[in-house]
Design an enzyme around this catalytic site. Sequence first.
Site, PDB file in Angstrom:
ATOM      1  N   GLY A  55       0.841  -1.192   0.000  1.00  0.00           N
ATOM      2  CA  GLY A  55       0.000   0.000   0.000  1.00  0.00           C
ATOM      3  C   GLY A  55       0.869   1.232   0.000  1.00  0.00           C
ATOM      4  O   GLY A  55       0.665   2.177   0.768  1.00  0.00           O
ATOM      5  N   HIS A  56       1.883   1.193  -0.857  1.00  0.00           N
ATOM      6  CA  HIS A  56       2.779   2.340  -0.985  1.00  0.00           C
ATOM      7  C   HIS A  56       3.612   2.200  -2.255  1.00  0.00           C
ATOM      8  O   HIS A  56       3.612   1.136  -2.896  1.00  0.00           O
ATOM      9  CB  HIS A  56       3.689   2.467   0.243  1.00  0.00           C
ATOM     10  CG  HIS A  56       4.528   1.265   0.520  1.00  0.00           C
ATOM     11  ND1 HIS A  56       5.615   0.906  -0.231  1.00  0.00           N
ATOM     12  CD2 HIS A  56       4.419   0.305   1.463  1.00  0.00           C
ATOM     13  CE1 HIS A  56       6.147  -0.190   0.240  1.00  0.00           C
ATOM     14  NE2 HIS A  56       5.425  -0.597   1.269  1.00  0.00           N
ATOM     15  N   ALA A  57       4.320   3.278  -2.593  1.00  0.00           N
ATOM     16  CA  ALA A  57       5.298   3.253  -3.689  1.00  0.00           C
ATOM     17  C   ALA A  57       6.560   3.918  -3.160  1.00  0.00           C
ATOM     18  O   ALA A  57       6.536   4.547  -2.089  1.00  0.00           O
ATOM     19  CB  ALA A  57       4.763   4.017  -4.900  1.00  0.00           C
ATOM     20  N   ARG A 102       2.299  -0.779  -4.893  1.00  0.00           N
ATOM     21  CA  ARG A 102       2.122  -2.230  -4.786  1.00  0.00           C
ATOM     22  C   ARG A 102       1.321  -2.603  -3.545  1.00  0.00           C
ATOM     23  O   ARG A 102       1.421  -1.955  -2.512  1.00  0.00           O
ATOM     24  CB  ARG A 102       3.473  -2.963  -4.803  1.00  0.00           C
ATOM     25  CG  ARG A 102       4.217  -3.156  -3.488  1.00  0.00           C
ATOM     26  CD  ARG A 102       4.766  -1.899  -2.866  1.00  0.00           C
ATOM     27  NE  ARG A 102       5.587  -1.106  -3.754  1.00  0.00           N
ATOM     28  CZ  ARG A 102       6.906  -1.265  -3.873  1.00  0.00           C
ATOM     29  NH1 ARG A 102       7.526  -2.134  -3.115  1.00  0.00           N
ATOM     30  NH2 ARG A 102       7.605  -0.491  -4.678  1.00  0.00           N
ATOM     31  N   TYR A 127       5.892   6.923  -0.880  1.00  0.00           N
ATOM     32  CA  TYR A 127       4.585   7.548  -1.081  1.00  0.00           C
ATOM     33  C   TYR A 127       3.597   6.625  -0.385  1.00  0.00           C
ATOM     34  O   TYR A 127       3.435   5.479  -0.797  1.00  0.00           O
ATOM     35  CB  TYR A 127       4.198   7.603  -2.558  1.00  0.00           C
ATOM     36  CG  TYR A 127       4.955   8.613  -3.369  1.00  0.00           C
ATOM     37  CD1 TYR A 127       4.692   9.972  -3.245  1.00  0.00           C
ATOM     38  CD2 TYR A 127       5.926   8.194  -4.272  1.00  0.00           C
ATOM     39  CE1 TYR A 127       5.388  10.901  -4.010  1.00  0.00           C
ATOM     40  CE2 TYR A 127       6.632   9.115  -5.036  1.00  0.00           C
ATOM     41  CZ  TYR A 127       6.360  10.469  -4.890  1.00  0.00           C
ATOM     42  OH  TYR A 127       7.053  11.375  -5.633  1.00  0.00           O
TER      43      TYR A 127
END
Length: 139
Positions: A55-57, A102, A127
């Site tokens: 749940g981030h990049a 992802r 992010y």
Amino acid sequence: MATLLGIDQCKLVELPVIHNPQGNLTFIEAERHIPFQIARVYYLYDVPEGAVRGGHAHRELEQLILPIGGSFDIVLDDGSERKRVVLDQPRVGLYLPRLIWRELENFSAGAFCLVLASAPYDESDYYRDYAEFRAAVGA
Ligand code: TYD
């Protein structure tokens, strides 16, 4: 967005296997099997049923994600396209370049997820807000 940084740059990496009746051995060499030097290794385990990780990049980080035990899915998102990849073989990892959102889910019981990363942990490289990520990639 530029295809240089999109989902198409996420690659399945088939690693070597030394087969032996006493058990198989797989190895990974930096800049041979993956295009970066390894600065950090971490792993996920004891993931409860139904949990969603990620749940981030990342702004700069590159990673290789490996299912060294069991299986899980990775949902990839470059801001304009989404794709689900099933990882279920210890010799096949997924290379993620920078700027890929992802989510890891559908972990089998007792799964192990090994991650090789190109830099030490740095919260400012994340992010964690999807809208901010989409704005950053110009989606
Ligand atoms: P996070 O990267 O969000 O985990 P996941 O993507 O697997 O859901 O990290 C979870 C927490 O762990 C967060 O507080 C940061 C911390 N962490 C470290 O301290 N070092 C690390 O190398 C990693 C990957 C996370």
